[in-house]
Scaffold this motif. Structure first.
Motif, PDB file in Angstrom:
ATOM      1  N   ASP A 148      21.954 -13.403 145.225  1.00 40.80           N
ATOM      2  CA  ASP A 148      22.452 -13.647 144.328  1.00 40.80           C
ATOM      3  C   ASP A 148      21.546 -12.838 142.288  1.00 40.80           C
ATOM      4  O   ASP A 148      21.122 -12.803 141.556  1.00 40.80           O
ATOM      5  N   LEU A 149      22.633 -11.797 142.691  1.00 38.70           N
ATOM      6  CA  LEU A 149      22.872 -10.001 141.450  1.00 38.70           C
ATOM      7  C   LEU A 149      23.725 -11.125 140.028  1.00 38.70           C
ATOM      8  O   LEU A 149      24.783 -11.310 140.433  1.00 38.70           O
ATOM      9  N   ASP A 150      22.961 -11.375 139.348  1.00 38.64           N
ATOM     10  CA  ASP A 150      23.361 -11.308 138.063  1.00 38.64           C
ATOM     11  C   ASP A 150      23.241  -9.897 136.938  1.00 38.64           C
ATOM     12  O   ASP A 150      22.352  -9.790 137.071  1.00 38.64           O
ATOM     13  N   LEU A 151      24.421  -9.681 136.352  1.00 40.11           N
ATOM     14  CA  LEU A 151      24.400  -8.775 135.704  1.00 40.11           C
ATOM     15  C   LEU A 151      25.954  -8.162 134.585  1.00 40.11           C
ATOM     16  O   LEU A 151      27.147  -8.869 135.175  1.00 40.11           O
ATOM     17  N   ALA A 152      25.615  -8.227 133.440  1.00 42.82           N
ATOM     18  CA  ALA A 152      27.166  -7.942 132.682  1.00 42.82           C
ATOM     19  C   ALA A 152      27.033  -6.530 131.537  1.00 42.82           C
ATOM     20  O   ALA A 152      25.687  -6.074 131.121  1.00 42.82           O
ATOM     21  N   VAL A 153      28.199  -6.116 131.547  1.00 40.19           N
ATOM     22  CA  VAL A 153      27.856  -4.909 131.175  1.00 40.19           C
ATOM     23  C   VAL A 153      29.208  -5.100 130.938  1.00 40.19           C
ATOM     24  O   VAL A 153      30.024  -5.494 130.540  1.00 40.19           O
ATOM     25  N   ALA A 154      29.080  -4.342 129.039  1.00 39.64           N
ATOM     26  CA  ALA A 154      30.227  -4.981 127.652  1.00 39.64           C
ATOM     27  C   ALA A 154      30.782  -3.388 128.105  1.00 39.64           C
ATOM     28  O   ALA A 154      30.711  -2.619 128.282  1.00 39.64           O
ATOM     29  N   PRO A 155      31.914  -3.709 127.502  1.00 43.86           N
ATOM     30  CA  PRO A 155      33.190  -2.243 126.686  1.00 43.86           C
ATOM     31  C   PRO A 155      31.911  -1.672 126.331  1.00 43.86           C
ATOM     32  O   PRO A 155      31.164  -1.574 125.141  1.00 43.86           O
ATOM     33  N   GLY A 156      32.592  -0.049 126.662  1.00 42.95           N
ATOM     34  CA  GLY A 156      31.749   1.657 125.770  1.00 42.95           C
ATOM     35  C   GLY A 156      30.507   1.582 126.085  1.00 42.95           C
ATOM     36  O   GLY A 156      29.458   2.285 125.596  1.00 42.95           O
ATOM     37  N   GLU A 157      29.322  -0.247 126.923  1.00 44.19           N
ATOM     38  CA  GLU A 157      27.934   0.232 127.088  1.00 44.19           C
ATOM     39  C   GLU A 157      27.788   1.438 128.852  1.00 44.19           C
ATOM     40  O   GLU A 157      28.303   0.898 129.355  1.00 44.19           O
ATOM     41  N   GLY A 160      35.217   4.485 124.726  1.00 49.31           N
ATOM     42  CA  GLY A 160      35.004   2.890 124.452  1.00 49.31           C
ATOM     43  C   GLY A 160      35.159   2.710 126.726  1.00 49.31           C
ATOM     44  O   GLY A 160      34.644   1.610 126.594  1.00 49.31           O
ATOM     45  N   ALA A 161      34.776   3.645 127.648  1.00 42.14           N
ATOM     46  CA  ALA A 161      34.697   2.978 128.647  1.00 42.14           C
ATOM     47  C   ALA A 161      33.095   2.594 129.119  1.00 42.14           C
ATOM     48  O   ALA A 161      32.531   2.953 128.700  1.00 42.14           O
TER      49      ALA A 161
END
Length: 268
Positions: free
Chosen positions: A28-37, A188-189
Motif C-alpha cells: 500500500d505504498l503511496d508516493l508522488a514525485v514532481a518533475p525536477g524534484e 529538470g530531471a
C-alpha cells in the motif's frame, strides 16, 4: 502544483519465498514525485527501498495497486528513465568513452554522434583525458563518475539511484554528492535516490520519504527547506540541517529499532 511525473498508488509487491510462502516487500505504498524534484528514500535495511525503484523502472510489476509514469501505467521500462546502481554497471572490456557512448548507441545514435555526446559528458563529470582508459585502470570515485555520465548522457527525465555512492570513502563520497547536485541542477530531471545515509538524504533532497520496516509503506514525508545551490560539507554543520536531521531521525529511529527487534526474533 504540476501533475506528478511518478505516482505510486497503493502499490504492493509480493515475491515467492524459498519456503514456498509469499514475502510482501512493499505494501500500500503511496508516493508522488514532481518533475525536477529530488526525493530521497530512507528506511531500515531490507525494508523494500530497492523494490520501490524496481516498480518505478518497470523492472518489476506491481502485485497490486498502481504505478504511473507521466500519467501512464508502467507495464515495461518507461522512456526517459536512467538507473544508477550501487555496483558499477560499466562494461570492463570497453573504454570510458565507449561505456558512456553505449546509451546513445542503444537509442539509435550513430557511432560518431554517440561518441560526441559521450565526450561532452565525460568532460562534464571531470574525466577529460581518461576517455581511452578502461574501468580497471580507474579509482572507485572515477568509476562512479563514469556511471554518472552513463546515466546523464541520455538526458533522462527520471533518475533512479540505488545507493550509488555507498561503497566510496567519506571524502570521495562528499565530492560525488556535490558533483551530482551540480550536474542535476537545471536538468529538470526527477530523482528518486535510495540511501541508508540520512545525512546524504537530507543534503541532497527536496524531500525525504521514511519507509516503515518490511513490508514497507510510507510512514512520513519531510520537506527539506534548505536553499540551493548546496555544498554538502558546508551544509552538514548548519543549524537548519541539524534541525531537519533530528526530526527525520526521530521517525526513522523507531523503524530501525523495530527492524532490529524483528531480526533478533527471527534469529531466535
Amino acid at each position: 502544483m504540476s501533475s506528478p511525473l511518478i505516482e505510486l498508488i497503493g502499490a504492493t509487491k509480493r515475491f515467492p519465498s524459498g519456503s514456498g510462502s509469499v514475502h510482501t516487500a512493499v505494501r500500500d505504498l503511496d508516493l508522488a514525485v514532481a518533475p525536477g524534484e529530488f526525493v530521497a528514500v530512507v528506511g531500515p535495511t531490507g525494508c523494500g527501498k530497492s523494490t520501490t525503484l524496481s516498480l518505478i523502472s518497470g523492472l518489476q510489476p506491481a502485485s497490486a495497486g498502481q504505478v504511473k509514469v507521466n500519467g501512464q501505467p508502467v507495464t515495461s521500462i518507461p522512456d526517459g528513465v536512467g538507473y544508477m546502481f550501487q555496483t558499477d554497471a560499466v562494461m570492463p572490456w570497453r573504454s570510458v568513452l565507449d561505456n558512456v557512448a553505449s546509451g546513445p548507441r542503444f537509442r539509435g545514435a550513430s557511432k560518431a554522434e554517440a561518441r560526441k555526446q559521450a565526450a561532452d559528458w565525460i568532460e562534464r563529470v571531470g574525466l577529460a583525458g581518461f576517455e581511452k582508459y578502461y574501468p580497471h585502470q580507474l579509482s572507485g570515485g572515477m568509476r562512479k563518475r563514469v556511471a554518472l555520465a552513463q546515466t546523464l548522457v541520455t538526458k533522462p527525465a527520471i533518475m533512479l539511484m540505488d545507493e550509488p555512492f555507498s561503497a566510496l570513502d567519506v571524502q570521495t563520497r562528499a565530492l560525488m554528492q556535490d558533483e551530482l547536485l551540480r550536474l542535476w541542477s537545471g536538468s529538470g530531471a526527477a530523482v528518486v535516490f535510495v540511501t541508508h545515509d540520512l545525512e546524504e538524504a537530507i543534503a541532497l533532497a527536496d524531500k525525504v520519504v521514511v519507509l516503515t520496516t518490511s513490508p514497507a509503506t510510507v510512514k512520513d514525508v519531510f520537506a527539506v527547506d534548505l536553499p540551493r545551490p548546496r555544498k554538502v560539507e558546508e551544509l552538514r554543520i548548519t543549524e537548519d540541517f541539524l534541525r531537519i536531521y533530528r526530526e527525520v531521525w526521530e521517525s526513522l529511529r523507531v523503524e530501525v529499532e523495530k527492524a532490529r527487534r524483528k531480526g533478533t526474533a527471527d534469529v531466535a
